[in-house]
Design an enzyme around this catalytic site. Sequence first.
Site, PDB file in Angstrom:
ATOM      1  N   CYS A  40      17.905   5.250  -2.634  1.00 53.21           N
ATOM      2  CA  CYS A  40      17.572   5.806  -3.959  1.00 53.21           C
ATOM      3  C   CYS A  40      18.635   6.754  -4.512  1.00 53.21           C
ATOM      4  O   CYS A  40      18.963   6.704  -5.704  1.00 53.21           O
ATOM      5  CB  CYS A  40      16.209   6.495  -3.920  1.00 53.21           C
ATOM      6  SG  CYS A  40      15.802   7.306  -2.383  1.00 53.21           S
ATOM      7  N   THR A  72       0.828  -1.220   0.000  1.00 61.45           N
ATOM      8  CA  THR A  72       0.000   0.000   0.000  1.00 61.45           C
ATOM      9  C   THR A  72       0.858   1.264   0.000  1.00 61.45           C
ATOM     10  O   THR A  72       0.331   2.362  -0.096  1.00 61.45           O
ATOM     11  CB  THR A  72      -0.898   0.026   1.249  1.00 61.45           C
ATOM     12  OG1 THR A  72      -0.051  -0.148   2.399  1.00 61.45           O
ATOM     13  CG2 THR A  72      -1.947  -1.063   1.213  1.00 61.45           C
ATOM     14  N   HIS A 119      14.840  12.546  -7.817  1.00 61.45           N
ATOM     15  CA  HIS A 119      15.979  13.118  -7.091  1.00 61.45           C
ATOM     16  C   HIS A 119      16.974  13.683  -8.104  1.00 61.45           C
ATOM     17  O   HIS A 119      17.280  13.036  -9.122  1.00 61.45           O
ATOM     18  CB  HIS A 119      16.714  12.039  -6.287  1.00 61.45           C
ATOM     19  CG  HIS A 119      15.955  11.512  -5.104  1.00 61.45           C
ATOM     20  ND1 HIS A 119      14.780  12.055  -4.639  1.00 61.45           N
ATOM     21  CD2 HIS A 119      16.242  10.474  -4.270  1.00 61.45           C
ATOM     22  CE1 HIS A 119      14.367  11.366  -3.581  1.00 61.45           C
ATOM     23  NE2 HIS A 119      15.237  10.395  -3.339  1.00 61.45           N
TER      24      HIS A 119
HETATM   25  N1  LIG Z   1      10.294   6.219  -1.255  1.00 65.51           N
HETATM   26  C1  LIG Z   1      11.450   5.968  -1.851  1.00 65.51           C
HETATM   27  O1  LIG Z   1      11.851   6.654  -2.836  1.00 65.51           O
HETATM   28  C2  LIG Z   1      12.326   4.875  -1.370  1.00 65.51           C
HETATM   29  C3  LIG Z   1      13.457   4.556  -2.108  1.00 65.51           C
HETATM   30  C4  LIG Z   1      14.277   3.506  -1.684  1.00 65.51           C
HETATM   31  C5  LIG Z   1      13.933   2.806  -0.569  1.00 65.51           C
HETATM   32  N2  LIG Z   1      12.807   3.126   0.167  1.00 65.51           N
HETATM   33  C6  LIG Z   1      12.505   2.317   1.344  1.00 65.51           C
HETATM   34  O2  LIG Z   1      11.331   1.529   1.085  1.00 65.51           O
HETATM   35  C7  LIG Z   1      10.607   1.331   2.299  1.00 65.51           C
HETATM   36  C8  LIG Z   1       9.153   1.789   2.109  1.00 65.51           C
HETATM   37  O3  LIG Z   1       9.163   3.169   1.772  1.00 65.51           O
HETATM   38  P1  LIG Z   1       7.862   3.918   1.212  1.00 65.51           P
HETATM   39  O4  LIG Z   1       8.377   5.217   0.726  1.00 65.51           O
HETATM   40  O5  LIG Z   1       7.077   3.055   0.297  1.00 65.51           O
HETATM   41  O6  LIG Z   1       7.028   4.126   2.588  1.00 65.51           O
HETATM   42  P2  LIG Z   1       5.459   4.315   2.795  1.00 65.51           P
HETATM   43  O7  LIG Z   1       4.818   4.984   1.622  1.00 65.51           O
HETATM   44  O8  LIG Z   1       5.309   4.921   4.148  1.00 65.51           O
HETATM   45  O9  LIG Z   1       4.883   2.786   2.856  1.00 65.51           O
HETATM   46  C9  LIG Z   1       5.228   1.914   3.888  1.00 65.51           C
HETATM   47  C10 LIG Z   1       4.567   0.548   3.636  1.00 65.51           C
HETATM   48  O10 LIG Z   1       4.990  -0.346   4.663  1.00 65.51           O
HETATM   49  C11 LIG Z   1       3.829  -0.931   5.256  1.00 65.51           C
HETATM   50  N3  LIG Z   1       4.075  -1.254   6.662  1.00 65.51           N
HETATM   51  C12 LIG Z   1       4.390  -0.406   7.665  1.00 65.51           C
HETATM   52  N4  LIG Z   1       4.505  -1.086   8.833  1.00 65.51           N
HETATM   53  C13 LIG Z   1       4.270  -2.387   8.543  1.00 65.51           C
HETATM   54  C14 LIG Z   1       4.219  -3.578   9.320  1.00 65.51           C
HETATM   55  N5  LIG Z   1       4.449  -3.573  10.635  1.00 65.51           N
HETATM   56  N6  LIG Z   1       3.938  -4.750   8.695  1.00 65.51           N
HETATM   57  C15 LIG Z   1       3.686  -4.781   7.351  1.00 65.51           C
HETATM   58  N7  LIG Z   1       3.708  -3.673   6.569  1.00 65.51           N
HETATM   59  C16 LIG Z   1       3.995  -2.500   7.156  1.00 65.51           C
HETATM   60  C17 LIG Z   1       2.763   0.118   5.097  1.00 65.51           C
HETATM   61  O11 LIG Z   1       1.492  -0.460   5.261  1.00 65.51           O
HETATM   62  P3  LIG Z   1       0.197   0.397   5.781  1.00 65.51           P
HETATM   63  O12 LIG Z   1      -0.364   1.053   4.538  1.00 65.51           O
HETATM   64  O13 LIG Z   1      -0.699  -0.652   6.317  1.00 65.51           O
HETATM   65  O14 LIG Z   1       0.672   1.370   6.795  1.00 65.51           O
HETATM   66  C18 LIG Z   1       3.054   0.587   3.672  1.00 65.51           C
HETATM   67  O15 LIG Z   1       2.521  -0.343   2.759  1.00 65.51           O
HETATM   68  C19 LIG Z   1      11.367   2.091   3.384  1.00 65.51           C
HETATM   69  O16 LIG Z   1      12.218   1.181   4.040  1.00 65.51           O
HETATM   70  C20 LIG Z   1      12.176   3.112   2.581  1.00 65.51           C
HETATM   71  O17 LIG Z   1      13.334   3.500   3.261  1.00 65.51           O
HETATM   72  C21 LIG Z   1      11.996   4.128  -0.219  1.00 65.51           C
END
Ligand SMILES: NC(=O)c1ccc[n+]([C@@H]2O[C@H](COP(=O)([O-])OP(=O)(O)OC[C@H]3O[C@@H](n4cnc5c(N)ncnc54)[C@H](OP(=O)(O)O)[C@@H]3O)[C@@H](O)[C@H]2O)c1
Length: 343
Positions: free
Chosen positions: A126, A9, A241
């Site tokens: 990233c 999500t 970025h």
């Molecule tokens: N955004 C970027 O550009 C980027 C780039 C590289 C790496 N990342 C990494 O990718 C990861 C996710 O980032 P994001 O930007 O997608 O964050 P985000 O939009 O906040 O999404 C987080 C996701 O993790 C789920 N989640 C949170 N707690 C959980 C739990 N206890 N059990 C199962 N699922 C859980 C959330 O589910 P709910 O909807 O139920 O809360 C949501 O689906 C992070 O580690 C981040 O550092 C992000």
Amino acid sequence: MRVAVVGATGAVGSTMLGVMRERAFPASEVVAFASERSAGRVIDWGEQRLQVQPLSDDSIQGFDVVLFSAGATTSGEWAPRFAEAGAVVVDNSSRWRMDDDVPLVVSEVNPDALEGHRGIVANPNCSTMQMVVALKPILDAAGIERLVVTTLQSVSGTGQRAVEELHDQAEAVLDAKELEPPSVYPHQVAFNVLPQAGKFPEGSDYTDEELKLVNETRKILGRPDIGVSATCTRVPVYTGHSESVNVQTRDPLSPEDCRDLLANAPGIEVLDDPARGIYPLAIAAAGRDEVLVGRIRRDPSHERCLNLWIVSDNLRKGAATNAVQIAELLGERGLLGSSARAA
Ligand SMILES: NC(=O)c1ccc[n+]([C@@H]2O[C@H](COP(=O)([O-])OP(=O)(O)OC[C@H]3O[C@@H](n4cnc5c(N)ncnc54)[C@H](OP(=O)(O)O)[C@@H]3O)[C@@H](O)[C@H]2O)c1
């Protein structure tokens, strides 16, 4: 291939699902996982409707590949459990990236590192990802001694809540309304530039985001001796970025030769005719997988330094696309299943 998408999500998870469809990823079944908060929610995925599951010992059994983007804490707890149940986990969080037993892989840069996996493979940060795609051809041709990097990172790099915060703040400013106190960043990000991306670890002058850029770059390129000086900033851009990178090579390399090298390298598009306004832009990179490179020019202060401007979609090549490419490589190279793991 039975695939789990954990964090389905979120900003990265939903992009991974989109990239899998675009690339016709060979999945026989896809199961979407998120936190208890989203359990039961339905995600439309092409003709399929994926019902979001919570993580449990029962629900994590029987997968070949897990694309994980649910933050470091969740990954620390659940990635080893998926791996123990026989899956290979491709993790987007910072939890496993610097672990000696975990390959940190960019598909165009060090795919052979996958051969040593033990059930978990890490996807880099990233800003590191897009930079090393552009640096690898330069490293191979002329060696690299030192990098001075300034990033201008978009808010989607922080996740979905940060995108909403920028939107709400921008709307409030334009409507001349009072702003809510910021909850994601320490300051208002709309119409501002924050000289802080990430958090300052206790006693450090550098943020964790800056330290990731230093350490992950060295690990992926297999060159612990490269000097890296990094400043990471957050800017009011939704996606993409941008990075100003000063590269000091070991051997002389002209801007012309650098342009040719990069134009012929995988995953890169050179956009470099600045007099005509042609250079990489965040809004042009958003929605694309290529790393865009331009403003390739000699640093007048050093004969072996070049300046580059590198831009990419942080949610796609910076996260989702590379994770899906790794999963494809694992399948192509016969590296799925417990028996394919390094001893
Ligand atoms: N955004 C970027 O550009 C980027 C780039 C590289 C790496 N990342 C990494 O990718 C990861 C996710 O980032 P994001 O930007 O997608 O964050 P985000 O939009 O906040 O999404 C987080 C996701 O993790 C789920 N989640 C949170 N707690 C959980 C739990 N206890 N059990 C199962 N699922 C859980 C959330 O589910 P709910 O909807 O139920 O809360 C949501 O689906 C992070 O580690 C981040 O550092 C992000």
